[in-house]
Design a protein around this motif. Sequence first.
Motif, PDB file in Angstrom:
ATOM      1  N   GLY A 391      93.522  49.354  64.815  1.00 28.08           N
ATOM      2  CA  GLY A 391      92.603  50.409  65.216  1.00 28.08           C
ATOM      3  C   GLY A 391      92.272  51.321  64.048  1.00 28.08           C
ATOM      4  N   VAL A 392      91.518  52.359  64.323  1.00 26.86           N
ATOM      5  CA  VAL A 392      91.206  53.384  63.331  1.00 26.86           C
ATOM      6  C   VAL A 392      92.209  54.520  63.528  1.00 26.86           C
ATOM      7  CG1 VAL A 392      89.486  54.986  62.448  1.00 26.86           C
ATOM      8  CG2 VAL A 392      88.768  52.756  63.329  1.00 26.86           C
ATOM      9  N   ILE A 393      93.017  54.768  62.514  1.00 29.73           N
ATOM     10  CA  ILE A 393      94.107  55.731  62.630  1.00 29.73           C
ATOM     11  C   ILE A 393      93.995  56.808  61.557  1.00 29.73           C
ATOM     12  CG2 ILE A 393      95.675  54.024  63.609  1.00 29.73           C
ATOM     13  CD1 ILE A 393      97.009  53.797  60.861  1.00 29.73           C
ATOM     14  N   GLU A 394      94.666  57.914  61.787  1.00 25.72           N
ATOM     15  CA  GLU A 394      94.811  58.909  60.736  1.00 25.72           C
ATOM     16  C   GLU A 394      95.839  58.390  59.735  1.00 25.72           C
ATOM     17  OE1 GLU A 394      93.066  61.430  60.205  1.00 25.72           O
ATOM     18  OE2 GLU A 394      92.113  61.960  62.108  1.00 25.72           O
ATOM     19  N   GLN A 395      95.604  58.637  58.466  1.00 21.99           N
ATOM     20  CA  GLN A 395      96.465  58.106  57.426  1.00 21.99           C
ATOM     21  C   GLN A 395      97.922  58.563  57.578  1.00 21.99           C
ATOM     22  OE1 GLN A 395      95.440  59.275  53.355  1.00 21.99           O
ATOM     23  NE2 GLN A 395      95.684  57.139  52.739  1.00 21.99           N
ATOM     24  N   ASN A 396      98.102  59.772  58.077  1.00 24.15           N
ATOM     25  CA  ASN A 396      99.465  60.292  58.194  1.00 24.15           C
ATOM     26  C   ASN A 396     100.250  59.674  59.347  1.00 24.15           C
ATOM     27  OD1 ASN A 396      97.461  62.024  59.606  1.00 24.15           O
ATOM     28  ND2 ASN A 396      99.275  63.066  60.382  1.00 24.15           N
ATOM     29  N   LEU A 397      99.634  58.772  60.117  1.00 24.38           N
ATOM     30  CA  LEU A 397     100.379  58.037  61.136  1.00 24.38           C
ATOM     31  C   LEU A 397     101.262  56.953  60.508  1.00 24.38           C
ATOM     32  CD1 LEU A 397     100.946  57.344  64.129  1.00 24.38           C
ATOM     33  CD2 LEU A 397      98.950  55.836  64.062  1.00 24.38           C
ATOM     34  N   ILE A 398     100.883  56.455  59.333  1.00 25.93           N
ATOM     35  CA  ILE A 398     101.548  55.293  58.743  1.00 25.93           C
ATOM     36  C   ILE A 398     103.055  55.465  58.605  1.00 25.93           C
ATOM     37  CG2 ILE A 398     101.707  53.875  56.643  1.00 25.93           C
ATOM     38  CD1 ILE A 398      98.647  54.249  56.341  1.00 25.93           C
ATOM     39  N   PRO A 399     103.576  56.557  58.021  1.00 30.39           N
ATOM     40  CA  PRO A 399     105.034  56.655  57.902  1.00 30.39           C
ATOM     41  C   PRO A 399     105.739  56.767  59.251  1.00 30.39           C
ATOM     42  CG  PRO A 399     104.000  58.723  57.256  1.00 30.39           C
ATOM     43  CD  PRO A 399     102.906  57.724  57.408  1.00 30.39           C
ATOM     44  N   HIS A 400     105.051  57.289  60.259  1.00 31.59           N
ATOM     45  CA  HIS A 400     105.658  57.369  61.580  1.00 31.59           C
ATOM     46  C   HIS A 400     105.780  55.976  62.198  1.00 31.59           C
ATOM     47  CE1 HIS A 400     105.629  61.709  61.444  1.00 31.59           C
ATOM     48  NE2 HIS A 400     104.331  61.709  61.169  1.00 31.59           N
ATOM     49  N   ILE A 401     104.832  55.093  61.894  1.00 28.83           N
ATOM     50  CA  ILE A 401     104.950  53.693  62.322  1.00 28.83           C
ATOM     51  C   ILE A 401     106.153  53.046  61.656  1.00 28.83           C
ATOM     52  CG2 ILE A 401     103.859  51.422  62.206  1.00 28.83           C
ATOM     53  CD1 ILE A 401     101.144  52.831  62.466  1.00 28.83           C
ATOM     54  N   VAL A 402     106.288  53.282  60.353  1.00 28.99           N
ATOM     55  CA  VAL A 402     107.423  52.738  59.608  1.00 28.99           C
ATOM     56  C   VAL A 402     108.738  53.254  60.190  1.00 28.99           C
ATOM     57  CG1 VAL A 402     108.597  52.750  57.376  1.00 28.99           C
ATOM     58  CG2 VAL A 402     106.120  52.414  57.474  1.00 28.99           C
ATOM     59  N   ALA A 403     108.795  54.554  60.431  1.00 22.93           N
ATOM     60  CA  ALA A 403     110.014  55.150  60.963  1.00 22.93           C
ATOM     61  C   ALA A 403     110.333  54.614  62.355  1.00 22.93           C
ATOM     62  CB  ALA A 403     109.874  56.672  61.001  1.00 22.93           C
ATOM     63  N   TYR A 404     109.306  54.439  63.167  1.00 21.66           N
ATOM     64  CA  TYR A 404     109.502  53.912  64.512  1.00 21.66           C
ATOM     65  C   TYR A 404     110.079  52.502  64.449  1.00 21.66           C
ATOM     66  CZ  TYR A 404     108.584  52.724  69.392  1.00 21.66           C
ATOM     67  OH  TYR A 404     108.735  52.348  70.705  1.00 21.66           O
ATOM     68  N   ALA A 405     109.524  51.686  63.561  1.00 23.11           N
ATOM     69  CA  ALA A 405     109.990  50.302  63.452  1.00 23.11           C
ATOM     70  C   ALA A 405     111.406  50.212  62.898  1.00 23.11           C
ATOM     71  CB  ALA A 405     109.026  49.507  62.569  1.00 23.11           C
ATOM     72  N   ALA A 406     111.730  51.090  61.948  1.00 17.79           N
ATOM     73  CA  ALA A 406     113.013  51.006  61.244  1.00 17.79           C
ATOM     74  C   ALA A 406     114.100  51.884  61.850  1.00 17.79           C
ATOM     75  CB  ALA A 406     112.821  51.377  59.778  1.00 17.79           C
ATOM     76  N   CYS A 407     113.781  52.615  62.892  1.00 14.42           N
ATOM     77  CA  CYS A 407     114.762  53.464  63.570  1.00 14.42           C
ATOM     78  C   CYS A 407     115.326  54.532  62.638  1.00 14.42           C
ATOM     79  CB  CYS A 407     115.893  52.619  64.155  1.00 14.42           C
ATOM     80  SG  CYS A 407     115.323  51.430  65.386  1.00 14.42           S
ATOM     81  N   VAL A 408     114.432  55.253  61.964  1.00 16.50           N
ATOM     82  CA  VAL A 408     114.833  56.374  61.116  1.00 16.50           C
ATOM     83  C   VAL A 408     113.966  57.573  61.464  1.00 16.50           C
ATOM     84  CG1 VAL A 408     115.543  54.846  59.226  1.00 16.50           C
ATOM     85  CG2 VAL A 408     113.221  55.796  59.239  1.00 16.50           C
ATOM     86  N   GLY A 409     114.313  58.730  60.909  1.00 18.39           N
ATOM     87  CA  GLY A 409     113.529  59.927  61.155  1.00 18.39           C
ATOM     88  C   GLY A 409     113.964  60.664  62.405  1.00 18.39           C
ATOM     89  N   GLU A 410     113.284  61.764  62.692  1.00 17.62           N
ATOM     90  CA  GLU A 410     113.679  62.629  63.795  1.00 17.62           C
ATOM     91  C   GLU A 410     112.917  62.340  65.085  1.00 17.62           C
ATOM     92  OE1 GLU A 410     113.156  66.604  62.415  1.00 17.62           O
ATOM     93  OE2 GLU A 410     114.765  66.476  60.922  1.00 17.62           O
ATOM     94  N   GLY A 411     111.892  61.514  65.009  1.00 19.57           N
ATOM     95  CA  GLY A 411     111.106  61.211  66.199  1.00 19.57           C
ATOM     96  C   GLY A 411     111.653  60.040  66.982  1.00 19.57           C
ATOM     97  N   ARG A 412     110.949  59.687  68.042  1.00 19.60           N
ATOM     98  CA  ARG A 412     111.327  58.537  68.852  1.00 19.60           C
ATOM     99  C   ARG A 412     111.152  57.263  68.042  1.00 19.60           C
ATOM    100  NH1 ARG A 412     108.868  56.992  74.860  1.00 19.60           N
ATOM    101  NH2 ARG A 412     110.354  55.321  75.322  1.00 19.60           N
ATOM    102  N   THR A 413     112.055  56.311  68.212  1.00 17.69           N
ATOM    103  CA  THR A 413     111.990  55.049  67.476  1.00 17.69           C
ATOM    104  C   THR A 413     112.093  53.867  68.420  1.00 17.69           C
ATOM    105  OG1 THR A 413     114.373  54.745  67.128  1.00 17.69           O
ATOM    106  CG2 THR A 413     113.214  56.217  65.591  1.00 17.69           C
ATOM    107  N   SER A 414     111.899  52.689  67.876  1.00 17.21           N
ATOM    108  CA  SER A 414     111.994  51.470  68.682  1.00 17.21           C
ATOM    109  C   SER A 414     113.396  51.274  69.230  1.00 17.21           C
ATOM    110  CB  SER A 414     111.582  50.261  67.854  1.00 17.21           C
ATOM    111  OG  SER A 414     112.429  50.105  66.730  1.00 17.21           O
ATOM    112  N   CYS A 415     114.400  51.816  68.556  1.00 13.89           N
ATOM    113  CA  CYS A 415     115.771  51.688  69.040  1.00 13.89           C
ATOM    114  C   CYS A 415     115.978  52.461  70.337  1.00 13.89           C
ATOM    115  CB  CYS A 415     116.754  52.182  67.989  1.00 13.89           C
ATOM    116  SG  CYS A 415     116.814  51.137  66.517  1.00 13.89           S
ATOM    117  N   ASP A 416     115.201  53.525  70.524  1.00 17.23           N
ATOM    118  CA  ASP A 416     115.351  54.332  71.721  1.00 17.23           C
ATOM    119  C   ASP A 416     114.904  53.600  72.973  1.00 17.23           C
ATOM    120  OD1 ASP A 416     116.218  56.469  70.158  1.00 17.23           O
ATOM    121  OD2 ASP A 416     114.165  57.191  69.857  1.00 17.23           O
ATOM    122  N   CYS A 417     114.002  52.630  72.806  1.00 12.35           N
ATOM    123  CA  CYS A 417     113.454  51.953  73.978  1.00 12.35           C
ATOM    124  C   CYS A 417     113.819  50.481  74.027  1.00 12.35           C
ATOM    125  CB  CYS A 417     111.933  52.099  74.020  1.00 12.35           C
ATOM    126  SG  CYS A 417     111.090  51.348  72.614  1.00 12.35           S
TER     127      CYS A 417
END
Length: 435
Positions: A391-417
């Motif tokens: 899709g068309v995304i804001e550039q600053n979404l990219i690291p949040h995708i990485v963090a979600y996939a790798a289960c790092v950072g302070e936000g929700r990640t793939s490990c949570d679900c």
Amino acid sequence: MPGEETVLSFEEFPYVGLAKTYCLDYQVPDSACTATAYLSGVKANLGTEGVNGYVGYGDCLASADPANHVNSVARWFQLAGRKSGLITTSRVTHASPGPLYAHSSHRDWESDTDILLAGEDPNICPDIASQLIDNAAGQGMSVIMGGGRGKFVPNNVNDISGSPGQRSDGRNLVNEWLAQKSGDGVFVSNKVGLDAVDTSNTEYLMGLFGYSHLQHNLDKPASQPSLAEMTEAAIKVLDNANGYFLFVENGHIDTAHHMTTAVKALDETAEFAKAVEKALELTDSEDTLIVVTSDHSHTMTLNGYQHRGHDVFGFGDVGDDGKPYASLSYANGPAAFKQDPVTGDRYDLTNDDLSDKDYMYPSYVPTFMETHAGDDVAVFCKGPWAHLCTGVIEQNLIPHIVAYAACVGEGRTSCDCSSHPSHSTSAAPSTTPEV
């Protein structure tokens, strides 16, 4: 295969999206604000890196406030106990790698001398090179490779290139880095040294292969490793069961475009594709997410009505003035100054060698250097959760995708679900550690 049908390594990735690259304050961005976006997850102002929107360009005091600092995805990995590294063909203190570990209101404040020349105090707003040594994110980098030795050496000492360093504070940051690592760090300055590194027994690796930026691939000496060779060494140092983050940049795609040397720019793109190919060889797409994108676009365009298989480094057609024009041209740049010395009309390209690596392709508006452009840029993804790149995304979404996939950072990640009934193990693996 004809050029139209040839695909680069990352063009075969299964998921592709578009990222919007504007800064907070500018429609057309620079590399500092865009790198902050795709590395730290927030949009920033032009020329600033590793800081939020409360910091304006050159605002030393605002950048010194920790409340205005933003951590990069590399730091998120470090805080999760995972390794991280960076590779660039530019200076390791340049605008794109800088936001990985530094917080600065001015992308050009790479050494303390740069700050002093701007009339500011490096004790208040530390230079970017010193932050690589002093900041937790910089100290946590297991791999650092690129150019820029001059920013790490004092000005009363000659670098190995024979030129004096650029620091006024007397610090030799390379020696400090080695002392920090207490025998676990390896420093190299050429390809021979890199080839000799025992990657399986190296905890920290720093390779500074040039006084400033590295040489373009078409100019580089045998002593300079290629981007693919640096990528291979980095992955072998970082590879472990706990996963890692690696940033790989070919900054010379950008530098070549700025001088409208299209032959070099496209060659550097091919070199970058080789680095991606090497990463694909050394990793498993079952547990490794690879994201390929750009910080911004440039003003180069492919124009005319050429037949299939036409040499892109050639003439597109003949203009209404009876003179040929190049297939590749730029909206602005230094070559716009060229005109017929007698008539002042458009310069006749007929006898020019457009395939020369240093040929400056024509541009419309005269500027000292070609500027960036404001187009959306492609985002190519392969590996776990790669479908989030579409899709068309804001550039600053990219690291949040990485963090979600790798289960790092302070936000929700793939490990949570991962245990949710609607998610199978194959669709949502509990760990996707390598990026």
